[in-house]
Design an enzyme around this catalytic site. Structure first.
Site, PDB file in Angstrom:
ATOM      1  N   ILE A  74      49.622  44.957  38.489  1.00  0.00           N
ATOM      2  CA  ILE A  74      49.512  45.226  39.927  1.00  0.00           C
ATOM      3  C   ILE A  74      49.485  46.728  40.176  1.00  0.00           C
ATOM      4  CG2 ILE A  74      50.463  43.031  40.660  1.00  0.00           C
ATOM      5  CD1 ILE A  74      53.185  44.340  40.935  1.00  0.00           C
TER       6      ILE A  74
ATOM      7  N   ASN B 247      56.214  52.989  27.624  1.00  0.00           N
ATOM      8  CA  ASN B 247      55.242  54.050  27.867  1.00  0.00           C
ATOM      9  C   ASN B 247      55.834  55.037  28.876  1.00  0.00           C
ATOM     10  OD1 ASN B 247      53.141  55.642  28.968  1.00  0.00           O
ATOM     11  ND2 ASN B 247      51.605  54.106  28.447  1.00  0.00           N
TER      12      ASN B 247
ATOM     13  N   GLN C 125      56.023  55.000  37.744  1.00  0.00           N
ATOM     14  CA  GLN C 125      56.717  53.966  38.517  1.00  0.00           C
ATOM     15  C   GLN C 125      57.948  54.545  39.204  1.00  0.00           C
ATOM     16  OE1 GLN C 125      56.146  50.559  39.184  1.00  0.00           O
ATOM     17  NE2 GLN C 125      54.189  51.447  38.622  1.00  0.00           N
TER      18      GLN C 125
ATOM     19  N   GLY D 206      60.228  48.929  37.274  1.00  0.00           N
ATOM     20  CA  GLY D 206      59.312  49.116  38.409  1.00  0.00           C
ATOM     21  C   GLY D 206      60.030  49.178  39.747  1.00  0.00           C
ATOM     22  N   GLU D 207      61.179  48.534  39.822  1.00  0.00           N
ATOM     23  CA  GLU D 207      61.893  48.493  41.099  1.00  0.00           C
ATOM     24  C   GLU D 207      63.200  49.287  41.056  1.00  0.00           C
ATOM     25  OE1 GLU D 207      61.256  44.283  42.917  1.00  0.00           O
ATOM     26  OE2 GLU D 207      60.919  44.111  40.775  1.00  0.00           O
TER      27      GLU D 207
END
Ligand code: FAD
Ligand code: SF4
Lengths: 330, 754
Positions: free
Chosen positions: B466, B647, B654, B720-721
């Site tokens: 996404i 990575n 992010q 990511g969050e």
């Protein structure tokens, strides 16, 4: 969007002729017009593209007669013009702080002063009541969200704010508007271009149907070098003013000979604060004088809940702008 | 080629396709002779449709059909609420009847030969309503509340000890109310759907975080076998949670395509996106926090009320996290749902943590002020080895290491703790900090990996990129496990015909998918190794000791056989492996749920046997104008400990994006609601503010090393969050430091501080 006829005019008379018939709109940068057509708010039957007039109406000229800005000059060109920046910083700043780089490259001065309100009830046709969009239908904002609505110049029929920036600069500097219409050319003070909403908020300007703005004039004003445009907004860039102030000061030592003040983000039309100017004339510009001027500017403010903070913010914005101008070396 | 690909920072393998425009987003897909759909959405929030006048709309040249409840009733079956074993983000059945449940509900879909004709006809469609005064949310007379424990099966409000007694007895305490607003994701890519029927098979192109879920959900709605539905979503232009569950539009477009016998494309408008998908629910929270004089926590009470729709009990419930954040012997929490006439909210980047950690981390700062203690020191004194509710040990907890590294880099020791003590000209300066946490989720996943004789690998799984970099990190995992250079690995994602993978939610993708891909690659290695020890240079070796490295199968002493030879020994052609990965501790039925498109993530901090989470410490500097009260953030720094970083480049972006998001969450983002009408007002991305570049001039990300194989075999924690949690509190805390005024309501705008 609804079907419309598209015309492209390469000369002023052709533009006037094309616009003469039916419900027509001039198309300059299109950044207001096309948005509102896609939202079904503006429904011109004929769109007259005047961008070819830019070669004649796109100039920026300065001289002993003052400043002349073509109606089709781009916001970015005027904002970047070295001479405008030096002699009329309030104009350059009002344009540089508006919209985004992409928009300023598209948008013209003529279109800019005619941009429509950002009132969401105006811009969303699913609200039945909006006197500006449908005369006589009522005003949805009165009991709605009003954070960005006006506190000066409102009426019980409309409280929409005038959203633009450049107009305040022109107004403060006693600018004029040059027009061409079916009845020939005329020139009016910029202060007479926009109307108060009163009971006819759908009539926003004094332009006659089909009348074309060809340019703007600013009289020579050496002390306009001591001018600022202060824009207070919710983020650092790319946002409309929550409150703004265009200020030019003629100082005699610490004393104000003459002050020019126009306010944005808080009023239904570009707003000249003459009461505040009068308060300052002949005074030493200190905190107390600045506060008195700010009080005078917002004496008649009327708020609607969400925008209760605006008179206070407007006052503070003006005070800050006055001191900012004072600090400038003329 | 480095021996290990995991931990390297290759550029995104899909980057070139994206910047050159070669990447086809779902609405870019060219279909033969499409019809175009345009939605008409309701102008009221509650009531009934009394009339639909179609004549003028149907007269627009090119109009083909208009779907309304009058010709659609009974067509779309109930797909069930996603959180109750179903698929739908909202259970209102599309175009089922004349009832209006919320602002902007789909009331008609116009179909035409061109987008322009469909739009014009939509403008000309007249819908009349009988409106009833709606409840917009907090303070609305007709809103109703119910405890989450009653509304949601299985919901438990975490608690331990006797928080009220401990609070009463404690010497130092604070008690405050906090409020967080409605927010919309506003991904740049709109909520498009393209549908076509190929024989009896329905193909849907739609940006999605869960293609398997959409497949099964639409199959349920239309009474199809799930095998008859294929959902493709190869690239997604931003999602943030908004594209995770089934929304109403998908079935409508599919039915339109069937009725018209041609493909149908829908590109809704920006403002329609505010009401046809989900959003972050607004909350009101009450926090009580007490400590002894040394700053050791004695009691935490955290109660939250959250807006949801009339039919659906969506819950935010960040108390699951806040109750466990610090070592506190007495905790009481409660979540209450408030039903209003609104569309159903849903997941939005760090759904529970963003609002609830705002309250907790603000309260901790308030307590530090009350204790006259440095806020970092207060957190240090309440750091923990186990979460306090069930006593589950943390698999690892890097919180204080993050504070130490972050404080050093930020220069925290130079902070004068006195509010209003730092100033530059007319700008008041404040420094603030707050913790972030994001539970480490993981899900059952499957993948197919194929190694061809020419040394190319193909990875196939119905996971999603996404915009996070999933294509790249999955390729890295396969390259590492197969000993191949990255360019030899192809990754196919975003297609429900591929082996199922979890929803791209809860930051689980990297952990779940890299682990299953590693397992599939392990199968391939094992097969190669078994053949290699039969004959050739590796004859007689222990197959388990052989590794795939740099294009060869290698023993520990360096003896090796090149991959082509090893391949030809093991197979006549390609070798294919299909792996199923069931994370440790997850129930067996998670795998069955995965195959039926049901969201079932495990891990986290509440289930055990370990409490698993990524942590971080965030620092901000704010400037507040002394006269006009604009708040600006000249710099923000986050230090994070998030397990093994697959990575660093994509991880960094992010986290950087998260920090910027956090600035927006503190200062900008709010969907404004017309309370009388229960309608969204600033439903466009000019007035729904998010930070622009000038709002985030300096953003620093520090990634701390952390080894934690307790979380999963590869030691990966989702991040990511992680970046956007706590930033709002750090900013509010900095605003307090700058001004002496505590902002407990978000966003903090000019009028909050005048
Ligand atoms: C996202 C966004 C952000 C913005 N932010 C700001 C901001 O911060 N500050 C600000 O000041 N503005 C802002 N704007 C408004 C923008 O500046 C105006 O849209 C722009 O200046 C209009 O100029 P244009 O040439 O594009 O006008 P057009 O859209 O072409 O025309 C606007 C109107 O003026 C009429 N018109 C145009 N030229 C003439 C003429 N010569 N004679 C007679 N009538 C004419 C048209 O018929 C139309 O009704 C923003 C706009 C957008 C879309
Ligand atoms: S404030 Fe003016 S523009 Fe806005 S709804 Fe009322 S009448 Fe319309």
């Amino acid at each position: 969007m609804r079907p419309f006829t598209y015309d492209r005019a390469d000369a002023v008379p052709a533009a006037l002729r094309a616009a003469g018939s039916g419900a027509s709109s001039y198309l300059a940068g299109g950044t207001t017009l096309l948005d509102l057509m896609k939202l079904d708010v503006m429904r011109p039957e004929r769109v007259v593209d005047i961008t070819p007039l830019a070669s004649r109406l796109g100039g920026i000229e300065a001289g002993p007669q003052g400043l002349r800005l073509g109606a089709l000059a781009h916001m970015s060109a005027v904002a970047d013009d070295a001479m405008v920046r030096r002699d009329y910083p309030v104009i350059a700043e009002s344009l540089a702080l508006a919209a985004s780089g992409q928009l300023r490259n598209m948008a013209t001065l003529g279109g800019n002063v005619l941009q429509r309100t950002r009132c969401n009830y105006f811009r969303d046709v699913s609200y039945a009541a909006c006197n500006k969009r449908r005369p006589g239908s009522g005003c949805s904002a009165l009991d709605g969200v009003t954070r960005l609505h006006a506190v000066l110049g409102t009426s019980e029929h409309c409280i929409a704010s005038y959203p633009g920036d450049f107009a305040q600069a022109l107004l403060a500097l006693d600018g004029t508007v040059e027009l061409e219409g079916p009845q020939g050319p005329r020139r009016i003070p910029f202060a007479e271009l926009h109307r108060l909403p009163g009971d006819t908020p759908h009539l926003e300007t004094t332009l006659a149907p089909g009348e074309l703005i060809t340019g703007f004039g600013v009289p020579p004003l050496p002390w306009a070098r001591r001018s600022v445009y202060l824009k207070v907004r919710d983020r650092e860039s790319y946002a409309f003013a929550v409150a703004s102030a265009a200020v030019a000061l003629d100082l005699d030592g610490g004393r104000v000979r003459e002050a020019r003040i126009a306010l944005g983000g808080v009023a239904t039309r570009p707003w000249r604060a003459r009461e505040a100017e009068a308060v300052l004339a002949g005074q030493v510009l200190d905190e107390a004088a600045a506060q008195r001027a700010a009080e005078a500017a917002f004496r008649d403010a009327r708020t609607h809940g969400d925008n209760d903070f605006k008179p206070e913010l407007g006052r503070r914005t003006l005070v800050r702008a006055l001191f900012q101008a004072q600090r400038l070396g003329a | 080629m480095p021996d290990t690909m995991i931990g390297q920072s290759p550029i995104r393998i899909d980057g070139r396709a994206k910047v050159t425009g070669a990447a086809r987003y779902p609405s870019d897909v060219v279909v033969p002779n499409p019809a175009w759909a345009f939605l008409v959405t309701s102008a009221i929030a509650l009531g009934r449709i009394t009339a639909i006048e179609e004549a003028e709309a149907r007269a627009v040249p090119g109009v083909l059909e208009i779907l309304t409840h009058r010709n659609m009733r009974g067509t779309v079956r109930d797909a069930g609420f996603f959180a109750a074993g179903g698929y739908a983000a909202e259970t209102i059945r599309p175009l089922e009847d004349d009832r209006i449940w919320h602002d902007g509900q789909i009331v008609a879909m116009v179909l035409a030969d061109s987008f322009e004709a469909a739009r014009e006809a939509a403008f000309r469609l007249r819908v009349d309503y009988a409106a009833v005064t709606p409840a917009a949310g907090f303070g609305s007379a007709s809103a109703t509340t119910e405890p989450a424990a009653k509304a949601r099966q299985g919901h438990e409000d975490p608690q331990v000890g006797d928080a009220d007694a401990a609070f009463a007895a404690a010497p130092v305490k604070i008690e405050a109310d906090y409020a967080t607003p409605t927010q919309h994701h506003n991904p740049i890519e709109l909520f498009t759907t393209t549908a076509l029927w190929e024989g009896g098979k329905l193909v849907i192109h739609e940006p999605s975080q869960y293609v398997t879920g959409i497949r099964h959900g639409v199959a349920t709605q239309l009474g199809l076998d799930p095998q008859q539905v294929r959902v493709e979503s190869h690239y997604v232009g931003g999602a943030f949670g908004s594209k995770g569950s089934l929304t109403q539009r998908t079935a409508l477009v599919a039915i339109a395509a069937r009725r018209l016998g041609r493909p149908v494309k829908l590109v809704p408008t920006r403002d329609q996106g505010f009401t046809i998908a989900t959003y972050r629910a607004e909350t009101r929270q009450h926090v009580k926090l007490a400590a002894d004089r040394d700053g050791k926590l004695q009691a935490l009470v955290h109660e939250g009320t959250e807006v949801t729709s009339r039919p659906d009990p969506y819950k935010v419930a960040g108390t699951q996290t806040t109750a466990r954040m610090y070592d506190c012997p007495n905790v009481r929490t409660k979540v209450t749902l408030l039903h209003a006439d609104r569309n159903t909210p849903g997941f939005m980047r760090s759904p529970p943590e963003v609002p609830y950690m705002f309250a907790l981390e603000s309260a901790v700062d308030e307590l530090a002020v009350a204790l006259k203690l440095d806020p970092i020191e207060l957190r240090r004194r309440n750091d923990s080895k186990k979460e306090p509710i069930k006593g589950l040990p943390w698999s690892s907890r890097g919180l204080m290491r993050c504070y130490e590294a972050g404080a050093e880099a930020f220069g925290w020791s130079r902070r004068n703790p006195e509010p209003r003590s730092m100033r530059e000209g007319d700008w008041l300066i404040g420094w603030g900090c707050a913790s972030t946490i994001y539970p480490t989720h993981i899900g059952a996943a499957t993948a197919r990996v194929t190694l061809t004789p020419d040394g190319q690998a193909r990875v196939q799984t119905a996971a999603h990129d996404i915009g996070t970099g999933a294509y790249t990190v999955i390729a890295q995992a396969a390259a590492e496990m197969l000993g191949l250079p990255l360019e030899k690995v192809q990754v196919a994602l975003g297609d429900s015909d591929l082996p199922p993978a979890p929803v791209a939610g809860g930051s689980n993708t990297t952990a779940s998918v890299c682990n299953v891909v590693a397992e599939a690659c392990g199968q391939i290695r094992a097969r190669l190794a078994r053949a290699a020890v039969e004959d050739g240079p590796l004859k007689g070796r222990d197959p388990a000791s052989l590794k795939l490295v740099s294009g060869e199968l290698r023993a520990a002493d360096g003896t090796a056989e090149a991959l082509p030879e090893a391949m030809s020994r093991a197979a006549n052609g390609a070798i294919e492996a299909y792996a199923e990965y069931l994370p440790q501790g997850m129930p067996k039925e998670s795998m069955r749920k995965l195959y039926s498109g049901k969201q079932a993530l495990g891990g986290g901090i509440a289930e055990g046997p370990l409490a698993m989470a990524a942590f971080g410490a965030e620092f901000v500097e704010v400037r507040v104008h002394a006269r006009t009260a604009e708040v600006r953030v000249p710099r923000v720094l986050g230090a994070f400990a998030a397990g093994r970083i697959v990575n660093p480049r994509t991880a960094r972006s992010q986290l950087m994006g998260g920090l910027i998001w956090g600035i927006g969450s503190a200062l900008h983002e709010e969907t404004e609601i017309d309370h009388g009408r229960a309608r969204y007002v600033n439903d466009n991305i000019l007035e729904y503010l998010i930070p622009v570049n000038a709002d985030a001039p300096k953003v620093e990300v520090m990634l701390l090393e952390e080894t934690d194989t307790g979380v999963n075999p590869l030691g990966i924690k989702g991040l990511g969050e992680l970046g956007n949690v706590g930033t709002n509190a750090a900013i509010a805390n900095a605003v307090f430091h700058a001004t002496g005024r505590r902002a407990r309501e978000l966003p903090i705008r000019i009028e909050s501080l005048l």
